[in-house]
Every structure is written in structure tokens, then in C-alpha cells.
Write a protein that holds these residues in place. Structure first.
Motif, PDB file in Angstrom:
ATOM      1  N   TYR A  63       0.850  -1.191   0.000  1.00  0.00           N
ATOM      2  CA  TYR A  63       0.000   0.000   0.000  1.00  0.00           C
ATOM      3  C   TYR A  63       0.890   1.247   0.000  1.00  0.00           C
ATOM      4  CZ  TYR A  63       1.066  -0.113   5.019  1.00  0.00           C
ATOM      5  OH  TYR A  63       1.715  -0.139   6.236  1.00  0.00           O
ATOM      6  N   GLN A  74      -8.198   0.326   3.768  1.00  0.00           N
ATOM      7  CA  GLN A  74      -7.738  -1.031   3.467  1.00  0.00           C
ATOM      8  C   GLN A  74      -7.270  -1.746   4.733  1.00  0.00           C
ATOM      9  OE1 GLN A  74      -4.507  -1.240   0.646  1.00  0.00           O
ATOM     10  NE2 GLN A  74      -5.067  -3.316   0.019  1.00  0.00           N
ATOM     11  N   PRO A 177      -9.598   0.140  -2.314  1.00  0.00           N
ATOM     12  CA  PRO A 177      -9.144  -0.541  -1.096  1.00  0.00           C
ATOM     13  C   PRO A 177     -10.128  -1.597  -0.598  1.00  0.00           C
ATOM     14  CG  PRO A 177      -8.677   1.793  -0.934  1.00  0.00           C
ATOM     15  CD  PRO A 177      -9.491   1.610  -2.181  1.00  0.00           C
TER      16      PRO A 177
END
Length: 199
Positions: A63, A74, A177
């Protein structure tokens, strides 16, 4: 003439985006080992993918940056679905270019990782690059949701389901996400079901 130039520029941009997405490791590829400083519940330790795989499949998710909008969503998604991943026999690890001090905060934050899974510090982007992911500079002056300036690069949002044998079972990218978490859970559940069917 101008329209054709614009059209050509758009096609080049699309090709560039596609090449980045297609460059990532694919199903069946060997997943590079990860050995890095990581944090769980605010405490740092050395994370080893090789060791984690001894317990079963691992969801390795990359990420851009802790404490940013999409990454917060997320991390929260992986945290609230943590038991479902466990039920499918899988563990989760997040990887970003954040410093370990930032990840100590992120891993313990009850709104995000909530101490449910570790997040690893790939400060120089070597891990992301070993998974053939694009690493880019964060634009100057960009701040996180805490108001702190982001002083590190960022890897593209991509998730890999790695089997206990160290192979990529699924590569997930180009999703929101929330969709990324849902797709990862779907993949580990499918993997668990395929193993059960063979018994």
C-alpha cells in the motif's frame, strides 16, 4: 492534427499504466522472500515471509502510505475481516515504504490495523521492486491524515496471495481498497476450499 496528437498521448499513457499493472508478479511465479522490520500492536520485530509460510498461505499486501485515506480503509478492512482470513488458514502482512516508527503507530491504531496483523517497513522500496511493483516519489508537500508530511516513496496498491509452497496463487491490483480486501478474502477462501476438496 491536434486531436490525433491528444489521442496518441492518451494511448501512450494507457500503455504505460497497463505495463505497470502487467509487470507485477503473476499467478504461478515464485514469491520473493520478505525479511524486514515490522510492527504488530505497536511493537517492532523482524518479519520473515519464509517463517510465516510454515503456518500456511500469506496475504502480502502493498500500500502507498500509512495514515492516508485509502490505506486507512484497506487496513481497517483487513483488521475487521481478520478472523475470516484465519478461518481460511491465511495470515496477512502489509508492506509500505513507511518508517518503522510510523508503522508502530499504524499497527496499534484501533481504527486501522488494530493489532490484528503486522505491517512491514520497506523503506528503500526493495521489497516492492522485487515483486515487480512500481515505486514512485510522493509529491512534495503531501500530508497524511494526521497532518504529517509524507517523506517517503510509495508502492502501487497490490496484493499477492502466496501459498505455503512460496508460489503466487493470485495477484490483485487496480481495485479500490475495499474491493482489494474482498478479492483477497475470496482468493484465500477459494484456496482453502480447493485444498479441502482434495482431501
Amino acid at each position: 492534427m491536434r486531436k490525433s496528437v491528444i489521442k496518441f498521448s492518451l494511448l501512450l499513457a494507457l500503455a504505460a499504466m497497463t505495463s505497470v499493472t502487467m509487470a507485477a508478479l503473476k499467478e504461478g511465479d515464485a514469491a520473493p522472500d520478505i525479511k524486514a522490520q515490522a510492527s504488530l500492536s505497536g511493537k517492532s520485530f523482524t518479519y520473515s515471509l519464509k517463517d510465516a509460510l510454515k503456518k500456511g498461505p500469506v496475504v502480502v499486501y502493498f500500500y502507498p502510505s500509512a495514515f492516508t485515506g485509502g490505506c486507512n480503509i484497506q487496513a481497517h478492512g483487513f483488521a475487521v475481516n481478520h478472523e475470516k482470513f484465519q478461518e481460511a488458514g491465511a495470515t496477512v502482512v502489509g508492506v509500505s515504504l513507511d518508517s518503522i516508527s510510523s508503522l508502530n503507530d499504524f499497527s496499534a491504531d484501533p481504527d486501522y490495523c488494530a493489532g490484528k496483523f503486522p505491517v512491514a517497513s520497506d523503506i528503500d522500496g526493495k521489497i516492492a521492486k522485487s515483486y515487480d511493483l512500481a515505486v514512485t516519489e510522493t509529491p512534495a508537500g503531501r500530508k497524511d491524515t494526521r497532518g504529517n508530511e509524507i517523506d517517503h516513496g510509495r508502492a502501487e496498491r497490490s496484493t499477492f496471495i502466496v501459498t505455503a509452497s512460496g508460489k503466487v496463487y493470485a495477484a490483485i491490483g487496480g481495485l479500490t481498497p475495499e474491493q482489494n480486501v474482498a478479492k483477497a478474502l475470496e482468493a484465500v477462501q477459494k484456496l482453502a476450499a480447493s485444498k479441502t476438496a482434495k482431501l
